[in-house]
Design an enzyme around this catalytic site. Sequence first.
Site, PDB file in Angstrom:
ATOM      1  N   GLU A  28      39.332  57.666  12.709  1.00 36.16           N
ATOM      2  CA  GLU A  28      38.480  57.586  13.894  1.00 36.16           C
ATOM      3  C   GLU A  28      38.088  58.956  14.421  1.00 36.16           C
ATOM      4  O   GLU A  28      37.031  59.116  15.022  1.00 36.16           O
ATOM      5  CB  GLU A  28      39.174  56.774  14.993  1.00 36.16           C
ATOM      6  CG  GLU A  28      39.337  55.283  14.687  1.00 36.16           C
ATOM      7  CD  GLU A  28      40.595  54.967  13.890  1.00 36.16           C
ATOM      8  OE1 GLU A  28      41.274  55.912  13.422  1.00 36.16           O
ATOM      9  OE2 GLU A  28      40.899  53.772  13.715  1.00 36.16           O
ATOM     10  N   PHE A  85      50.708  44.316  21.284  1.00 40.29           N
ATOM     11  CA  PHE A  85      50.502  45.098  20.069  1.00 40.29           C
ATOM     12  C   PHE A  85      49.165  45.844  20.099  1.00 40.29           C
ATOM     13  O   PHE A  85      48.120  45.237  20.328  1.00 40.29           O
ATOM     14  CB  PHE A  85      50.569  44.183  18.835  1.00 40.29           C
ATOM     15  CG  PHE A  85      50.349  44.928  17.546  1.00 40.29           C
ATOM     16  CD1 PHE A  85      51.266  45.889  17.115  1.00 40.29           C
ATOM     17  CD2 PHE A  85      49.225  44.689  16.777  1.00 40.29           C
ATOM     18  CE1 PHE A  85      51.058  46.579  15.934  1.00 40.29           C
ATOM     19  CE2 PHE A  85      49.016  45.383  15.591  1.00 40.29           C
ATOM     20  CZ  PHE A  85      49.933  46.331  15.169  1.00 40.29           C
ATOM     21  N   GLN A  86      49.228  47.135  19.884  1.00 39.47           N
ATOM     22  CA  GLN A  86      48.067  48.024  19.881  1.00 39.47           C
ATOM     23  C   GLN A  86      47.289  47.995  21.193  1.00 39.47           C
ATOM     24  O   GLN A  86      46.104  48.305  21.229  1.00 39.47           O
ATOM     25  CB  GLN A  86      47.140  47.736  18.685  1.00 39.47           C
ATOM     26  CG  GLN A  86      47.824  48.060  17.350  1.00 39.47           C
ATOM     27  CD  GLN A  86      46.872  48.093  16.170  1.00 39.47           C
ATOM     28  OE1 GLN A  86      45.848  47.431  16.166  1.00 39.47           O
ATOM     29  NE2 GLN A  86      47.222  48.873  15.151  1.00 39.47           N
ATOM     30  N   LYS A 143      39.121  41.768  23.483  1.00 37.83           N
ATOM     31  CA  LYS A 143      38.734  40.903  22.372  1.00 37.83           C
ATOM     32  C   LYS A 143      38.163  39.563  22.846  1.00 37.83           C
ATOM     33  O   LYS A 143      37.220  39.049  22.248  1.00 37.83           O
ATOM     34  CB  LYS A 143      39.947  40.660  21.471  1.00 37.83           C
ATOM     35  CG  LYS A 143      39.606  39.845  20.238  1.00 37.83           C
ATOM     36  CD  LYS A 143      40.633  40.010  19.144  1.00 37.83           C
ATOM     37  CE  LYS A 143      40.230  39.152  17.948  1.00 37.83           C
ATOM     38  NZ  LYS A 143      40.912  39.553  16.734  1.00 37.83           N
ATOM     39  N   MET A 151      42.445  83.403  12.406  1.00 41.12           N
ATOM     40  CA  MET A 151      42.160  83.784  13.787  1.00 41.12           C
ATOM     41  C   MET A 151      43.452  84.029  14.558  1.00 41.12           C
ATOM     42  O   MET A 151      43.577  84.993  15.308  1.00 41.12           O
ATOM     43  CB  MET A 151      41.326  82.686  14.456  1.00 41.12           C
ATOM     44  CG  MET A 151      40.809  83.078  15.815  1.00 41.12           C
ATOM     45  SD  MET A 151      39.755  84.524  15.744  1.00 41.12           S
ATOM     46  CE  MET A 151      38.162  83.807  16.059  1.00 41.12           C
TER      47      MET A 151
END
Lengths: 556, 168
Positions: A51, A113-114, A163, A466
């Site tokens: 993602e 969940f999630q 959902k 760097m």
Amino acid sequence: MLLCGADIIVRTLIEQGCDTIFGYPGGQVLDIYHSLHKYRDEIRHVLTADEQGAAHAADGYSRSSGRTGVVLATSGPGATNLVTGIATAYLDSIPMVAITGNVATSLIGTDSFQELDITGVTLPITKHNYFVGSIETLADTIREAFRLAKSGRPGPVLVDIPKDIQKQFTQYTPCAKVLPDETFAAKEVRITEAAECINQSQRPFIFFGGGLISSGAQTEMLELAERIDAALGCSFMGISAIPTAHPRFLGMQGMHGRYACSVAMNKADCVIALGTRFSDRATGGLDTFIPKAKIVHIDIEGAELSKTTRDTHALRGDIKKTLEALLPLITKAEHPDWMQQVADIRAEERTHRDTREGLTPLNIMEIVNRCREADMPVATDVGQHQMWSAQMLSFSCERTFISSGGLGAMGYGMGGAIGSTMATGKKTLLITGDGSFGMNLNELATVVTHQLPITVVLLNNRVLGMVRQLQDFFYDKTYSNTSLEDRRTDFVMLAKAFGADAERVCTVDSFEKALKKAIGSGKPYLIEVMVDKDEYVLPMIPGGKSVSEIITKVGD
Amino acid sequence: MNRYTIAILVRNQFGVLNRITSMFRRRQFNISCLTVSETESAEYSRITVLFGGDEGNKNQLVNQLYKLPDVISIKEFDNENTVSSELLLIKVVNCAENREEIRAAADAFNARTVDYTKKSIVMQLTDSSRRIDDFINLMRDFNILEICRTGIVSLERGESTIRKITNL
């Protein structure tokens, strides 16, 4: 018509002009993915490796085209993976709409969940975000997100959709594409005061940032520069706004800016700042920053005016419209003494030029300049390669420098390049380092899947250059955890394992040959360029210091 | 350091207080007092904030607030054209030797006794923050058990309202 929430989401995205969405499926966005399949002829979904890559791609899509980038992720870990990408867009004022699924409303607040409070998580890194609690507000919320993303100062907006809302049905009425809020010029009285200040200036300097590109005010800015005989310089975010070769343009200023730009800006008696927020990387120590200059600051975002600097004239408004109103009040002027001073500073800058042979940063960037077509976008990651690109690459078209400025997110580049090439259809170059590449190399899979014409120029110095440079200067050369020598990654084999062409080059000639071949191929291609680990980004103004302390060569 | 009182008219929406206070926290504004309440319209809530800083801090705070889409308008108050008030509830120990003095102080401040038991007295005082501070200081001699104050609320004198202020 009666549609389910998921269909409404996709139809609204299409209605709002979204032709490409970057994302990754998961449990709480299954319905949306089902709809995306249904409408696949009208909207293209690009499956990334994770993602974060999708969020960076949406950002690169937006930077290169000016259109709002859209990213989709599932709840929980999908949503948290967006965070760096959203923050990158927020810090650089890039319009983006992020859509996340969440668990059903009945489960919200139960640690299911999630489940994750992503609107809470992204509160400080979005312009605004929404939790859609009812299907009746779904379509309008998405439209509002598109409006906000592009209104005033652009930025990311997140819409979190449970959902069950995606499954419910309601009437969907198509709408026209929402327009961003009408922009406005600064107040007339402020413009008049600023014009007086500019007209009195003997050493004018125009300093522009990314806001100039958002506003599309290049023509007006250049007209002002001609009329008042000003020198031009930009912040990191202003790169590519005007052609690098413009005779008045001195390049980027600031910590790793061009010598001529930082020094000339410091001598100016009037700095006209357009769409820039005077970040610490641009200003260094505020007490010694442009001490002789009155500051005329024009920005659409009121909160950026007088935030870090003492603006003499703070003008809140769209740059283009404000300059249009300002220009008639500006008297034509010539400042031969000032122009001579600037020319002298430029001549001095030329004496710093690196004349070494071999794969030095300058030679690499000059080969890139020779090999790429003038309008070819260049994405970068973050680190030394990024600053060398910012200093030495030559741009002739706006929106062709795709790079993470404010957040400085290593791992941005590959997603940025994917978004750029998807939005413009142009071949894109990614300049990266072995450190940054290690953070996003999984997106090579996306590049190969879509056979994108992306050439990766991987500057491999086997260190985190760097940070190592800072350890060199300020930490007694104690290279704590900045060596990558023991990694033994074979980047050529790695790229080939992903299905891309690749080669390693150790000489200037072989690099030029390889780069021509890679760009010509129009296919995923990685060139590993071996670079010495003791190359530096110079000049450098140490953090919090002033131009008088600029370091132009090692051993100063 | 100056003290500023501002009122913020915000959309009366879920999470709006969090958005405002999150901004104060991440930009490290020094807020000493904050009150939230409903308004004449169900659409809007009103947040009154008291904070310390210089003129630059105050301008930054106001400008950063205007970046939040839920913020409708902001009113800065000065001392002259403002009516401000705060409510105090204070519970002190009730005992024979202090009873008279507490009563005298309460009378002097127009504090009302709202609860009275053998062991405790609860008084209520609505006044300026300064007078409330003074009253609390006076009560410190008499064994304070608990204090609760609402924080300041302010309105501009005259017919002008917060909603007439545009955010330009």
